[in-house]
Scaffold this motif. Structure first.
Motif, PDB file in Angstrom:
ATOM      1  N   THR B 376     -31.226  25.742 -22.183  1.00  0.00           N
ATOM      2  CA  THR B 376     -31.143  24.631 -22.210  1.00  0.00           C
ATOM      3  C   THR B 376     -32.700  23.437 -23.058  1.00  0.00           C
ATOM      4  N   GLN B 377     -32.028  22.918 -23.651  1.00  0.00           N
ATOM      5  CA  GLN B 377     -33.701  21.509 -24.550  1.00  0.00           C
ATOM      6  C   GLN B 377     -33.978  20.925 -23.912  1.00  0.00           C
ATOM      7  N   LYS B 378     -35.240  21.322 -24.798  1.00  0.00           N
ATOM      8  CA  LYS B 378     -35.630  19.810 -23.774  1.00  0.00           C
ATOM      9  C   LYS B 378     -35.133  18.277 -24.255  1.00  0.00           C
ATOM     10  N   ASN B 379     -34.029  18.403 -25.180  1.00  0.00           N
ATOM     11  CA  ASN B 379     -33.849  16.935 -24.800  1.00  0.00           C
ATOM     12  C   ASN B 379     -32.353  16.777 -23.975  1.00  0.00           C
ATOM     13  N   MET B 380     -32.534  17.356 -22.674  1.00  0.00           N
ATOM     14  CA  MET B 380     -31.187  17.341 -22.051  1.00  0.00           C
ATOM     15  C   MET B 380     -29.968  18.197 -22.509  1.00  0.00           C
ATOM     16  N   HIS B 381     -29.788  18.918 -23.705  1.00  0.00           N
ATOM     17  CA  HIS B 381     -28.521  19.642 -24.076  1.00  0.00           C
ATOM     18  C   HIS B 381     -29.061  21.123 -24.193  1.00  0.00           C
ATOM     19  N   LEU B 382     -27.629  21.517 -24.702  1.00  0.00           N
ATOM     20  CA  LEU B 382     -27.594  23.259 -24.907  1.00  0.00           C
ATOM     21  C   LEU B 382     -27.479  23.490 -26.242  1.00  0.00           C
ATOM     22  N   THR B 383     -28.234  24.709 -25.941  1.00  0.00           N
ATOM     23  CA  THR B 383     -27.897  25.758 -27.233  1.00  0.00           C
ATOM     24  C   THR B 383     -27.139  26.514 -27.086  1.00  0.00           C
ATOM     25  N   LYS B 384     -25.756  26.663 -27.625  1.00  0.00           N
ATOM     26  CA  LYS B 384     -24.687  27.646 -26.824  1.00  0.00           C
ATOM     27  C   LYS B 384     -24.059  28.268 -28.228  1.00  0.00           C
ATOM     28  N   ASN B 385     -22.952  28.662 -27.778  1.00  0.00           N
ATOM     29  CA  ASN B 385     -21.808  29.438 -29.166  1.00  0.00           C
ATOM     30  C   ASN B 385     -20.990  28.549 -29.750  1.00  0.00           C
ATOM     31  N   VAL B 386     -20.338  28.345 -30.549  1.00  0.00           N
ATOM     32  CA  VAL B 386     -19.535  27.512 -30.543  1.00  0.00           C
ATOM     33  C   VAL B 386     -18.140  28.905 -31.513  1.00  0.00           C
ATOM     34  N   PHE B 387     -16.647  28.161 -31.468  1.00  0.00           N
ATOM     35  CA  PHE B 387     -16.077  29.722 -31.467  1.00  0.00           C
ATOM     36  C   PHE B 387     -14.453  28.628 -32.516  1.00  0.00           C
ATOM     37  N   ILE B 388     -14.451  29.159 -33.478  1.00  0.00           N
ATOM     38  CA  ILE B 388     -13.218  28.555 -33.907  1.00  0.00           C
ATOM     39  C   ILE B 388     -11.563  29.174 -33.388  1.00  0.00           C
ATOM     40  N   GLY B 389     -10.948  28.733 -32.837  1.00  0.00           N
ATOM     41  CA  GLY B 389      -9.650  29.892 -32.907  1.00  0.00           C
ATOM     42  C   GLY B 389      -7.909  28.807 -33.043  1.00  0.00           C
ATOM     43  N   GLU B 390      -7.987  30.038 -33.445  1.00  0.00           N
ATOM     44  CA  GLU B 390      -5.939  29.764 -33.273  1.00  0.00           C
ATOM     45  C   GLU B 390      -5.368  29.252 -32.380  1.00  0.00           C
ATOM     46  N   THR B 391      -4.142  28.284 -32.143  1.00  0.00           N
ATOM     47  CA  THR B 391      -3.638  28.765 -31.355  1.00  0.00           C
ATOM     48  C   THR B 391      -2.763  29.758 -31.242  1.00  0.00           C
ATOM     49  N   THR B 392      -2.158  30.725 -30.164  1.00  0.00           N
ATOM     50  CA  THR B 392      -0.355  31.318 -29.759  1.00  0.00           C
ATOM     51  C   THR B 392       0.030  30.976 -29.147  1.00  0.00           C
ATOM     52  N   ALA B 393       1.597  31.991 -29.151  1.00  0.00           N
ATOM     53  CA  ALA B 393       2.799  31.512 -28.690  1.00  0.00           C
ATOM     54  C   ALA B 393       2.243  31.171 -27.087  1.00  0.00           C
ATOM     55  N   LYS B 394       1.110  31.781 -26.918  1.00  0.00           N
ATOM     56  CA  LYS B 394       1.149  31.954 -25.610  1.00  0.00           C
ATOM     57  C   LYS B 394       0.208  30.702 -24.622  1.00  0.00           C
ATOM     58  N   GLY B 395       0.030  29.706 -25.754  1.00  0.00           N
ATOM     59  CA  GLY B 395      -1.051  28.786 -24.858  1.00  0.00           C
ATOM     60  C   GLY B 395      -2.504  29.070 -24.962  1.00  0.00           C
ATOM     61  N   GLN B 396      -2.758  30.203 -25.670  1.00  0.00           N
ATOM     62  CA  GLN B 396      -4.360  30.456 -25.543  1.00  0.00           C
ATOM     63  C   GLN B 396      -4.846  30.618 -26.929  1.00  0.00           C
ATOM     64  N   PHE B 397      -5.896  30.539 -27.413  1.00  0.00           N
ATOM     65  CA  PHE B 397      -6.901  30.837 -28.586  1.00  0.00           C
ATOM     66  C   PHE B 397      -6.755  32.679 -28.748  1.00  0.00           C
ATOM     67  N   LYS B 398      -6.868  32.731 -30.096  1.00  0.00           N
ATOM     68  CA  LYS B 398      -7.472  33.997 -30.553  1.00  0.00           C
ATOM     69  C   LYS B 398      -8.552  33.459 -31.809  1.00  0.00           C
ATOM     70  N   ILE B 399      -9.503  34.101 -31.682  1.00  0.00           N
ATOM     71  CA  ILE B 399     -11.006  33.612 -32.315  1.00  0.00           C
ATOM     72  C   ILE B 399     -10.765  34.032 -33.506  1.00  0.00           C
ATOM     73  N   LEU B 400     -11.344  33.131 -34.573  1.00  0.00           N
ATOM     74  CA  LEU B 400     -11.151  33.168 -35.688  1.00  0.00           C
ATOM     75  C   LEU B 400     -12.479  33.270 -36.734  1.00  0.00           C
ATOM     76  N   LYS B 401     -13.192  32.650 -34.892  1.00  0.00           N
ATOM     77  CA  LYS B 401     -14.758  32.536 -36.400  1.00  0.00           C
ATOM     78  C   LYS B 401     -16.187  31.877 -35.271  1.00  0.00           C
ATOM     79  N   GLU B 402     -16.845  32.609 -34.953  1.00  0.00           N
ATOM     80  CA  GLU B 402     -18.298  32.431 -34.140  1.00  0.00           C
ATOM     81  C   GLU B 402     -19.480  32.408 -34.671  1.00  0.00           C
ATOM     82  N   PHE B 403     -19.882  30.804 -34.148  1.00  0.00           N
ATOM     83  CA  PHE B 403     -21.228  30.427 -34.908  1.00  0.00           C
ATOM     84  C   PHE B 403     -21.904  30.381 -33.443  1.00  0.00           C
ATOM     85  N   LYS B 404     -23.270  30.983 -33.800  1.00  0.00           N
ATOM     86  CA  LYS B 404     -24.208  31.844 -32.669  1.00  0.00           C
ATOM     87  C   LYS B 404     -25.255  30.870 -32.735  1.00  0.00           C
TER      88      LYS B 404
END
Lengths: 571, 419
Positions: B376-404
């Motif tokens: 949690t941050q002082k400005n009432m938001h969250l620090t967290k990881n961000v993920f970029i994914g591409e969609t697969t035929a099964k309706g899930q995401f395959k993760i391509l990149k992560e920002f920590k």
């Protein structure tokens, strides 16, 4: 001495044989290395290194990889082996496995061929970056492909990379190329690449060529060339580039004009097929049927059911019971034909529901339009909830058959097959309805009842029955519309709600009681809508303006485009 | 026989409420404010489900400060004034210690004055446009710099040079696209390489960037043909803030025009695993998504979370809950994280008092959630990881990149300046 020579000779032969067999296996080995490499950069490097190899066996493998057709065989403890499954499925659904690295059948410890089931294996993974690298390799192989479409795509992709060393290959191909589209692409590719040439004279020629081709895709590149020329003070080139841009812009507005016409026609056709059923029940019979939208939804859900029956089957929670419908598990071309079966079935289902509705509610309300509005609105809510109970409140997936999801591009104007189909489909429906109304005994009865119910009844026409069949016909047409809508939009319980306003709008603008009016108004609204979107570049504003225009139009002509003249004393 | 069962159920329910009220002293009331009917129900019911699951999980381990969580679930019915009324009821009548709820920006804006007036606390879990920071709302949601700008970074890194902006016509897409416009310009992307059109006010300042369609729009022919022309020169990506089921006609038209993820990928900010249940997954293969959580994350914490949620679904007795084909997605996990962060804050403060809990939240609490560590941050938001994914035929995401550990920054308009 002779033994020595023989020895050297034998060694040499062996070495040659070994190296030649090695080079045959090499691209495959590189491919396998790429599949097993642990980072994407290395994978891409390995894949791109295949580009120089002229090995036709690599092509199907790359294609299979891109389409999840290669699998990892992972015997416990050993390194995974990428394999391809070939041949016919046996009793256990397994197929013979072929090693990707050697092209030989995969054998177990005892040397027997291994059979594997695709479902048990993991497909070799790929990402968009890898697929792009593979596409690059495939494109280079494809320049000489016998398939013109593939050649075209390959040339475009390579051309826009603007690598000057590719020009000779293009020119060589241009000399022997016969397909006009590919020739055009080759000329475009050469010119685009020449824009990178250091000489102004070459660039000038290239710009002239592109101007002549009015090549849309090179717009940005010409603009860049123009700016460079401006900066370098080469006026002649800059002027020519500007002229080329103007030419392309003109071409663009031509495309947009014809594109808009086509899109307007197709939107109009959609309006027409959703509204034609209403034009019969509301326009001809005078029943304000608020449940018309749900009839469309029923048609769409029927299509969804048919699709699932052709596939793996479906389970529907049917008011407390669970109704399992087995599937036929068809695949390929036969599966794609599901839509052709869905069309008549959606017509029938909606018609049956419509007849039921007419028998149970509407026939009591023929002379009370306001009550019929309220009652059918209630029915519409009931039907929506019923659909929700049966199929859930989420949208369901209906996949389009392949013959409805491609496109046909003429002179840069896209004609989506689904859109071409809807225009044809609307035409057929109009023709069919016209046939029924004018060429069949039923049509004669319908028209007589519509014109003067009392007189028709006196002449011995069973008006009750005619009413029922007419209402069934209107509802069935709505069902057909639903089958089509499932191919272009959402299928959900509230599907009907999204179209009911459009339906009434179309019928009222056309003039109640007049089928021809419905046709003209549907096409007119479609064209106006698409042109406004094109002119205003804003769909939100476009939609609002269409509604305002309709309101103004109805102020001017309250009874719509065509006024029906009736001999009824009430009117 | 049927009647007997019914009577028994009714009796059991009555008994249950009696026991519930008898034990009132041992419980703490927590509000759940989501649309369980109306257009947003499709998305928001999942959040109610995951919240009830989280409460059960916490209660099984002894509750918060020794008190069991007693959920008060109300239905906002996708009706924004009703949201404000229900919020008022939660705060003034039920006196809940905290509320988890809202999805659309407009529902959040509607309840905001109610929470500020009563000094309540609302946890908001769904990606939003920023430009807001209330001391009565804790935003576990993705801020624009935790979803949209990382996606642009990724696309730029992949060599894309042209961007087409498209969205549904309401506050989140409009604001996000304005931020993205500034961001792209600051990254030296020339303005003619940004497609979709601009709207300017009299002074020539851009007040709207991108192409907008109304909710429920079905006709994407015109826009797709425009994208086709725009992307003809290659290296184009489409940045989509289209919401809800308009994505189906959009992607169907996109595929019909011969556009694919390899020619011009679409990165969407509103399609999560949950939305895939109604989309033609096959036509979306390779398109990109960007969230702070994907179900496909291969961590132990996530596997545990997915497994426990599925197990809970099987045993739960919540009426009308969908049990088949359920998935987990970012707004669900951010709801889950929110409950645990609130619990941690209460325990740190030693009280349920909103001011004390807020102070504890602002002091920087961490929780190892399914999507990784959130702070949690002082400005009432969250620090967290961000993920970029591409969609697969099964309706899930395959993760391509992560920002920590991306810091949540709500005030972005005007922050990125083109040099």
């Amino acid at each position: 001495m002779r033994t020595y020579i023989r020895l050297i000779f034998t060694t040499l032969t062996l070495w040659l044989a070994a190296s030649s067999s090695l080079s045959a296996a090499e691209p495959r080995a590189t491919l396998v290395e790429a599949m097993l490499a642990d980072n994407d950069a290395r994978k891409i490097e390995l894949i791109t290194s295949l580009a120089g190899e002229v090995d036709e066996s690599i092509k199907p493998l790359l294609i299979a990889w891109r389409e999840d057709g290669l699998y990892l065989y992972e015997p416990s403890g050993a390194t995974p082996v990428p394999v391809q499954l070939t041949g016919e499925k046996d009793a256990d659904d397994a197929r013979a496995a072929v090693r990707v690295d050697t092209g030989a059948p995969l054998v177990d410890a005892e040397g027997k061929p291994v059979h594997l089931v695709a479902g048990d294996l993991n497909a070799v993974e790929h990402t968009s970056m890898l697929r792009r690298a593979m596409k690059g390799v495939l494109d280079l192989i494809d320049i000489g492909s016998p398939d013109a479409k593939k050649r075209l795509q390959a040339i475009q992709t390579i051309g826009f990379a603007q690598e000057t060393d590719k020009i000779p290959a293009f020119q060589k191909r241009l000399a022997i190329e016969e397909n006009s589209k590919v020739r055009r692409a080759l000329r475009e590719a050469i010119a685009v690449t020449q824009l990178k040439d250091p000489s102004d004279a070459v660039k000038l020629a290239a710009v002239k060529e592109l101007k002549e081709l009015h090549s849309l895709s090179s717009y940005d590149l010409i603009r860049t060339a123009m700016r460079e020329a401006d900066a370098a003070k080469s006026t002649e080139l800059a002027t020519e580039a500007k002229a080329a841009l103007v030419a392309i812009d003109n071409h663009k507005s031509n495309i947009n004009f014809f594109g808009t016409l086509f899109r307007g026609l197709s939107l109009g056709s959609i309006l027409l097929i959703v509204a034609i059923g209403l034009a019969i029940t509301f326009g001809l019979m005078g029943v304000i049927n608020m449940a018309h939208g749900e009839m469309i939804a029923i048609g769409a859900y029927t299509t969804y059911l048919v699709e699932n029956i052709f596939g793996a089957g479906i389970t529907i929670p049917f008011f407390g019971f669970s109704l399992a419908i087995p599937g036929m598990n068809t695949t390929g071309a036969f599966y794609q034909t599901y839509f052709l079966f869905a069309l008549p079935l959606s017509f029938l289902t909606a018609a049956v529901v419509g007849i039921g509705l007419e028998r149970s509610i509407i026939r009591f309300l023929y002379r009370r339009p306001l009550e019929s509005l309220l009652a059918t609105w209630g029915v519409s809510l009931l039907l929506q909830q019923g659909l929700k109970l049966m199929f859930g409140s989420n949208n369901v997936q209906v996949s389009s058959p392949s013959y409805l999801s491609g496109n046909w591009t003429v002179n840069d104007i896209i004609f989506g097959w689904n859109r071409v189909f809807v225009i044809g489909f609307a035409g057929l429906i109009v023709f069919g309805v016209w046939l029924i109304l004018t060429k069949t005994p039923l049509g004669l009865l319908i028209r007589s009842v519509m014109q003067n119910r009392g007189m028709a009844s006196c002449m011995g026409v069973r008006t009750e029955r005619v009413n029922m069949l007419t209402f069934g016909l209107g509802s069935g047409l709505a069902g057909l519309a639903g089958a089509f809508i499932s191919q272009i939009g959402n299928v959900g319980p509230s599907l009907g709600q999204n179209y009911i306003v459009d339906c009434f709008m179309t019928v009222v603008v056309g003039g109640v009681g007049n089928l021809a009016g419905t046709i003209y108004s549907a096409l007119g609204i479609g064209l106006v809508d698409q042109s406004l979107q094109q002119i205003l570049l804003n769909p939100v504003l476009g939609k609002i303006l269409v509604l305002v225009a309709i309101i103004l139009f109805l102020q001017w002509r309250p009874s719509g485009l065509f006024v029906t003249r009736s001999r009824n004393l009430d009117d | 026989m049927f009647k007997v069962t019914q009577l028994m159920t009714a009796g059991a329910l009555a008994l249950g409420t009696m026991i519930g009220s008898a034990r009132a002293a041992d419980t703490v009331k927590v509000g759940v404010l989501h649309s369980l009917s109306g257009t947003m129900a499709i998305s928001e019911t999942s959040l109610r489900d995951v919240l009830l699951f989280t409460f059960d999980e916490i209660n099984a381990k002894g509750g918060v400060l020794g008190k069991k969580i007693e959920p008060v679930v109300v239905d906002g019915a996708s009706n924004w004034p009703l949201f404000a009324e229900k919020a008022k009821q939660l705060l003034e009548e039920d006196k809940v210690a905290v509320t988890f709820g809202c999805w659309t920006s407009v529902s959040r804006k509607s309840v905001l004055p109610v929470y500020e007036k009563n000094n309540g606390l609302l946890f908001y879990p769904v990606q939003y446009e920023g430009q807001e920071e209330s001391k009565n709302v804790f935003y576990t949601a993705e801020a624009v710099n935790q979803q949209a700008t990382p996606a642009i970074d990724y696309l730029l890194e992949q060599g894309y040079t042209k961007f087409y902006l498209i969205g549904t016509d309401y506050v989140y897409p409009q604001t996000t696209n304005l931020v993205l416009l500034e961001y792209l310009l600051s990254k030296k992307v020339p303005i003619e390489n940004i497609g979709g059109g601009f709207k300017k006010d009299e002074s020539g300042k851009i007040i709207s960037a991108g192409k907008y369609t109304p909710f429920g729009h079905t006709d994407y022919q015109q826009i797709v043909s425009e994208i086709k022309q725009f992307s003809a020169g290659g290296k184009t990506a489409v940045v989509s803030t289209l919401n809800g089921d308009t994505n189906v006609p959009f992607f169907k038209e996109y595929a019909a025009a011969g556009l694919t993820a390899e020619i011009a990928p679409v990165v969407s900010f509103s399609i999560s695993e949950d939305e895939f249940r109604g989309l033609p997954a096959k036509q979306l293969v390779g398109q990109l998504g960007c969230w702070t959580y994907f179900q496909s994350i291969k961590s132990d914490a996530n596997k545990e979370f997915v497994k426990n949620f599925q197990k809970w679904l099987k045993t739960t007795t919540v009426p009308g809950i969908v049990k088949e084909g359920r998935v987990t997605c970012s707004p669900m996990v951010l709801s889950y994280d929110g409950v645990y962060l609130w619990k941690a804050a209460v325990e740190k403060a030693g009280s349920f008092d909103v001011d004390a809990v807020r102070a504890a939240l602002q002091s920087g609490l961490s929780f190892d959630g399914p999507g990784g560590k959130v702070t949690t941050q002082k400005n009432m938001h969250l620090t967290k990881n961000v993920f970029i994914g591409e969609t697969t035929a099964k309706g899930q995401f395959k993760i391509l990149k992560e920002f920590k550990d991306v810091y949540g920054e709500p005030w972005l308009l005007g922050k990125f300046k083109a040099e």
